[in-house]
Design an enzyme around this catalytic site. Structure first.
Site, PDB file in Angstrom:
ATOM      1  N   TRP A  28      27.398 -13.228 -11.307  1.00 51.52           N
ATOM      2  CA  TRP A  28      28.537 -12.542 -11.929  1.00 51.52           C
ATOM      3  C   TRP A  28      28.419 -12.560 -13.447  1.00 51.52           C
ATOM      4  O   TRP A  28      28.728 -11.571 -14.108  1.00 51.52           O
ATOM      5  CB  TRP A  28      29.861 -13.133 -11.454  1.00 51.52           C
ATOM      6  CG  TRP A  28      30.056 -12.946  -9.983  1.00 51.52           C
ATOM      7  CD1 TRP A  28      30.117 -13.920  -9.027  1.00 51.52           C
ATOM      8  CD2 TRP A  28      30.189 -11.701  -9.270  1.00 51.52           C
ATOM      9  NE1 TRP A  28      30.273 -13.356  -7.780  1.00 51.52           N
ATOM     10  CE2 TRP A  28      30.318 -12.004  -7.904  1.00 51.52           C
ATOM     11  CE3 TRP A  28      30.197 -10.365  -9.679  1.00 51.52           C
ATOM     12  CZ2 TRP A  28      30.466 -11.020  -6.931  1.00 51.52           C
ATOM     13  CZ3 TRP A  28      30.340  -9.369  -8.702  1.00 51.52           C
ATOM     14  CH2 TRP A  28      30.474  -9.711  -7.347  1.00 51.52           C
ATOM     15  N   ASP A  76      35.901 -15.722 -16.828  1.00 48.18           N
ATOM     16  CA  ASP A  76      36.052 -15.130 -15.497  1.00 48.18           C
ATOM     17  C   ASP A  76      36.420 -16.279 -14.566  1.00 48.18           C
ATOM     18  O   ASP A  76      35.600 -17.161 -14.306  1.00 48.18           O
ATOM     19  CB  ASP A  76      34.731 -14.476 -15.086  1.00 48.18           C
ATOM     20  CG  ASP A  76      34.752 -13.902 -13.667  1.00 48.18           C
ATOM     21  OD1 ASP A  76      35.746 -14.116 -12.937  1.00 48.18           O
ATOM     22  OD2 ASP A  76      33.753 -13.249 -13.287  1.00 48.18           O
ATOM     23  N   LYS A  82      40.013 -13.769  -4.093  1.00 43.92           N
ATOM     24  CA  LYS A  82      39.389 -15.032  -3.710  1.00 43.92           C
ATOM     25  C   LYS A  82      40.442 -16.094  -3.425  1.00 43.92           C
ATOM     26  O   LYS A  82      40.302 -16.883  -2.518  1.00 43.92           O
ATOM     27  CB  LYS A  82      38.451 -15.528  -4.817  1.00 43.92           C
ATOM     28  CG  LYS A  82      37.452 -14.493  -5.316  1.00 43.92           C
ATOM     29  CD  LYS A  82      36.285 -14.290  -4.380  1.00 43.92           C
ATOM     30  CE  LYS A  82      35.514 -12.998  -4.644  1.00 43.92           C
ATOM     31  NZ  LYS A  82      34.863 -12.926  -5.949  1.00 43.92           N
TER      32      LYS A  82
HETATM   33  C1  LIG Z   1      34.039 -11.797  -6.681  1.00 47.89           C
HETATM   34  C2  LIG Z   1      33.772 -12.047  -8.107  1.00 47.89           C
HETATM   35  C3  LIG Z   1      33.717 -10.997  -9.042  1.00 47.89           C
HETATM   36  C4  LIG Z   1      33.831  -9.542  -8.655  1.00 47.89           C
HETATM   37  O1  LIG Z   1      35.121  -9.215  -8.336  1.00 47.89           O
HETATM   38  P1  LIG Z   1      35.522  -7.724  -7.933  1.00 47.89           P
HETATM   39  O2  LIG Z   1      37.016  -7.828  -7.909  1.00 47.89           O
HETATM   40  O3  LIG Z   1      34.918  -7.444  -6.608  1.00 47.89           O
HETATM   41  O4  LIG Z   1      35.037  -6.796  -8.975  1.00 47.89           O
HETATM   42  C5  LIG Z   1      33.509 -11.322 -10.369  1.00 47.89           C
HETATM   43  N1  LIG Z   1      33.360 -12.602 -10.766  1.00 47.89           N
HETATM   44  C6  LIG Z   1      33.404 -13.627  -9.894  1.00 47.89           C
HETATM   45  C7  LIG Z   1      33.229 -15.026 -10.386  1.00 47.89           C
HETATM   46  C8  LIG Z   1      33.603 -13.382  -8.543  1.00 47.89           C
HETATM   47  O5  LIG Z   1      33.652 -14.400  -7.669  1.00 47.89           O
END
Ligand SMILES: *Cc1c(COP(=O)(O)O)cnc(C)c1O
Length: 356
Positions: free
Chosen positions: A99, A166, A190
């Site tokens: 990511w 993030d 998540k």
């Molecule tokens: C799942 C995830 C993403 C991507 O998220 P989307 O909502 O599918 O764009 C980005 N960063 C992390 C750490 C993730 O676990």
């Protein structure tokens, strides 16, 4: 048979979130109208948005001067929105996994990117340390929890420039000192809600410093000035997210949640270390309490499929590891009960004795 849901995302949500959302699909807030069919400008939905933003602030102790936004486009759109709004000349990034790599790729479209450190040399099995953050960078970006590789930055670091994180897969799993961050974002699917909404916690004073023109929808200022209601927000996902936030508050908030999460993770990591068939893939001090990655010990690889089949038969769902790590990954998000971790541990023990 009871299923134990270890999917990495979308992933398990509290039972009460599912119940309340199912109810609201038929009759939202006593209106006699479905949550899916009511105006986002109705007073009933405006109340949902307001409470969700306020509860997010309360649960994370978000100081004055920050806004909470709920936007479409997932965390992946944030990878571009961040540099679009904040990168003038140079940004610094820490590369700790897939990511982070994607976030770096997007930032390069807008300016110079300084990758201050990377753990790619060892398949992202650790969190780099001892690097320095350039003081002339517009911001420093980190991914606190690496969903795919199972490593986590479990502390709030000091940064000489605005810190951006993030937190897609560890938001609200532990207390966070929000004042150390200029921006925190993530996809909600998540730990909080169904797919369709991303959360953004932003310190308002970091904006307005780039010269480029920014499309209206990709400009944070648009969403801040309209309280996240500039256009139609992801109504359904925001409603479900609010139910999860209420559940978390009733449970005692992030401190209580963190204690439970640490217990769940310790139970599973202890078993991985004890069991003669498995081994962890991440440096002990950098292991995630949300996504636990493990593989067969060397020499035992041939038994991987046998364990997967055995575990599936016992009701374990979603434990196959991501293809870039292999083996297994058990995601222990907030809503996953201790009972499910105990069931997985029991499964690992039974597999060990059956295969001795
Ligand atoms: C799942 C995830 C993403 C991507 O998220 P989307 O909502 O599918 O764009 C980005 N960063 C992390 C750490 C993730 O676990």
């Amino acid at each position: 048979m009871k299923k134990h849901n270890f999917y990495a995302g979308p992933s398990i949500l509290p039972e009460i979130t599912l119940e309340k959302t199912a109810e609201a699909i038929h009759d939202f807030a006593g209106t006699g109208i479905s949550l899916m069919s009511i105006s986002h400008r109705s007073k009933e939905f405006v109340a949902v948005m307001d409470e969700a933003q306020q509860l997010f602030k309360d649960l994370l102790n978000i100081p004055e001067g920050y806004s909470v936004l709920f936007l479409g486009g997932g965390a992946s759109t944030q990878f571009a929105m961040i540099p679009y709004n904040l990168l003038s000349t140079k940004a610094a990034y820490l590369n700790t996994g897939a990511w982070s790599t994607k976030a770096i790729k997007e930032a390069k479209l807008f300016g110079k990117v300084d990758v201050v450190a990377s753990s790619e040399d060892k398949n992202f099995s650790y969190i780099p340390k001892g690097y320095s953050i350039p003081e002339d960078a517009d911001y420093f970006h980190i991914t606190t929890n690496n969903t795919i590789y199972g490593s986590e930055i479990k502390y709030d670091m000091d940064s000489p420039v605005p810190l951006i994180a993030d937190m897609s897969s560890d938001i609200l799993s532990r207390p966070v000192d929000v004042s150390k961050y200029a921006l925190i974002y993530g996809g909600a699917q998540k730990n909080l809600a169904p797919a369709g909404v991303a959360f953004v916690i932003i310190r308002d004073d970091i904006l307005g410093k780039v010269d480029r023109a920014i499309p209206t929808m990709l400009n944070y200022q648009t969403h801040i000035s309209k309280g996240s209601m500039f256009n139609t927000p992801p109504v359904f996902a925001v409603f479900a997210l609010l139910q999860t936030l209420r559940w978390l508050k009733d449970l005692g908030g992030v401190d209580a949640m963190h204690r439970i999460n640490e217990k769940k993770a310790a139970l599973l990591y202890d078993e991985i270390e004890r069991n003669s068939f498995f081994k962890g893939t991440v440096n002990a001090e950098d292991r995630s309490i949300m996504n636990v990655c493990f593989v067969m010990k060397s020499g035992m690889e041939a038994k991987e499929k046998a364990f997967l089949d055995f575990a599936t038969e016992k009701g374990m769902v979603g434990i196959k590891g991501h293809r870039s790590v292999g083996g297994f990954r058990a995601s222990l998000y907030n809503a996953l009960p201790m009972e499910s971790v105990e069931a997985l541990v029991a499964c690992m023990r039974q597999f060990e004795s059956a295969n001795k």
